[in-house]
Write an enzyme that holds these catalytic residues in place. Sequence first.
Site, PDB file in Angstrom:
ATOM      1  N   MET A  87      23.914   8.827   3.460  1.00 13.18           N
ATOM      2  CA  MET A  87      23.897  10.152   4.072  1.00 13.18           C
ATOM      3  C   MET A  87      24.097  10.076   5.587  1.00 13.18           C
ATOM      4  SD  MET A  87      23.902  13.342   3.420  1.00 13.18           S
ATOM      5  CE  MET A  87      23.128  13.786   1.865  1.00 13.18           C
ATOM      6  N   GLU A 141       0.823  -1.216   0.000  1.00  6.76           N
ATOM      7  CA  GLU A 141       0.000   0.000   0.000  1.00  6.76           C
ATOM      8  C   GLU A 141       0.856   1.263   0.000  1.00  6.76           C
ATOM      9  OE1 GLU A 141      -2.595  -3.248   1.743  1.00  6.76           O
ATOM     10  OE2 GLU A 141      -0.528  -2.567   2.065  1.00  6.76           O
ATOM     11  N   LYS A 180     -17.874  -0.748   5.011  1.00  3.29           N
ATOM     12  CA  LYS A 180     -18.296  -1.751   4.040  1.00  3.29           C
ATOM     13  C   LYS A 180     -19.803  -1.716   3.795  1.00  3.29           C
ATOM     14  CE  LYS A 180     -17.238  -6.502   2.669  1.00  3.29           C
ATOM     15  NZ  LYS A 180     -16.551  -7.760   3.048  1.00  3.29           N
ATOM     16  N   PHE A 218     -12.333  -6.982  13.547  1.00  2.00           N
ATOM     17  CA  PHE A 218     -11.189  -7.461  12.760  1.00  2.00           C
ATOM     18  C   PHE A 218     -10.785  -6.421  11.714  1.00  2.00           C
ATOM     19  CE2 PHE A 218      -9.616  -9.834   8.971  1.00  2.00           C
ATOM     20  CZ  PHE A 218      -8.422 -10.264   9.527  1.00  2.00           C
ATOM     21  N   GLN A 219      -9.526  -6.074  11.707  1.00  2.00           N
ATOM     22  CA  GLN A 219      -8.927  -5.089  10.794  1.00  2.00           C
ATOM     23  C   GLN A 219      -9.591  -3.715  10.892  1.00  2.00           C
ATOM     24  OE1 GLN A 219      -8.525  -6.806   6.804  1.00  2.00           O
ATOM     25  NE2 GLN A 219      -6.493  -7.546   7.363  1.00  2.00           N
TER      26      GLN A 219
END
Length: 559
Positions: A474, A49, A161, A111-112
């Site tokens: 760096m 993602e 959803k 969940f999630q």
Amino acid sequence: MKLTGAEMVIEALKKEGVEIIFGIPGGAMIPVYDALYKSDLKHILTRHEQGAAHAADGYARATGRVGVCFATSGPGATNLVTGLATAYMDSVPVVAFTGQVPTTLIGTDAFQETDATGITMPITKYNFLVKDIKDLPRIIKEAFYIARSGRPGPVLIDLPKDIQNAEGEFYYPESISIEGYEPDPPVSKREVTKVIELLKEAKKPIVIAGGGIITSGASENLREFIRLTKVPVITTLMGLGSYPETDELSLGMLGMHGTRYANYAVSECDLLIGIGMRFDDRVTGKIEKFAPHAKIVHIDLDRAEIGKLVNTFLGIVGDAKRVLDILNDEIKTKDIVFDFSGWHETLRNWKSKHPLKYDLNDDEGVKPQYIVEVVGKLTNHKAIVIGEVGQSQMWAAQFYKYTEPRTHLSSGGLGTMGYGLPAAIGAKLGRPDKIVVDISGDGSFQMNLQELATISYNKVPIVIALINNEYLGMVRQWQELFYDKRYSHTSLSGNPDFVKLAEAYGIPAKRVTKNEEVEAALKEAIESNTPYLIDFIVKKEENVFPMVPAGAPLEEMIG
């Protein structure tokens, strides 16, 4: 017409003229992906993602349009966070859609489930949690309007959803107005023309062009202003390409790794006109010693930036393009002539005495500065160049002479390792007419190397110029210069064989160990019109110079 929420998302994207979406599906986004399956919108399946967010960002920077990305709830949404923060810091228009658990489960630790709007509130220009299907079309319209208007930035829409599955009447507004939101404030001509009076008084003026010039589409207006006034131009990292660095009045980039002559010019000027830039710490050095002899004019669309960091003699709130138009019209109408020839001579001397340089005869590996110069030569300085973060980013900024806007992409404000590879995907898909080169360090490259699969599968012809010094370069440079060479956990010994790695993804690759091999390898990669990786083995302890130590004045450079 009646549509599900998921179908509304797809129809709204079509109405917004969206060409491409970057993302990864998950349980809480299945309805939207099902609607996408039935549409003709193009979707690029990234392998992370974060890659989707950076690809949307790269697309937006290269094209000037809004980038779009999808992610599911929970870890999908949290994986977008770094990409959204990157876009926010650099004022890049992105609209991100995240799935969410059903509204009846919000707050139950389902969940999630994560609080996507709460998490992203500090790193988005605005965000929405959709609670009613009736609001969805308006919210999407507002999201795109907010993302692209005024000072651009990322906007997130969190989609439960059940809202995706619900049905409702789809009416997409033709236009939108948000109470209290003034993205394009009126410009005071009287205030703007004061700049001309200051220029008449000045002997040693400079313009500092920032990313706001590119965002507002004001590059041509800036070029006309410089033709009319003959004021020398310095650019910030985000402003590279706003003014052609091949022009004699260009002084290149200023700041921590800017040119000596740009930093000297800031320290000696008597008038500094900053346009679309925010005077961040990497530009100013020690703030109390920044432009000590200058009256500072700050032109910016964001009122909050005026006077935030430097003492501003004249602050002008307004779009850079509109302000420059007023200035140019006034100068031409009144036929005003400026003469800064003495200042030009001083700057020419500094340029001659203090050029950017490196030792091509050093036989300890390929010179990274030379790699960047050859990329410029082979592309006639017309390619889109993505600098990752760190040493490779600075070499790409210093040694490629940018001549066009939207050809330099880099994570400036956040300094996000792993930005370059996925951003290159978005840039190339948005601008297929352009050669796209990702100049990457081996540390930054490995942050998102899984996107090689995205590049390979979609046959995205990106050239990856991998500057391989087996260090977090760096950080190692700072450890060398300021921590007595205590290289604490910056060695990347144990790197994979990057040539074999690329070939495992079906991408042609080559290793280069000598300067004499650089041009032929890059020419082959560019002309192949396929994804191509070149593993350049460079000196392990090559440093980026000049360098202004943190907290020092700009004129106190080392190297």
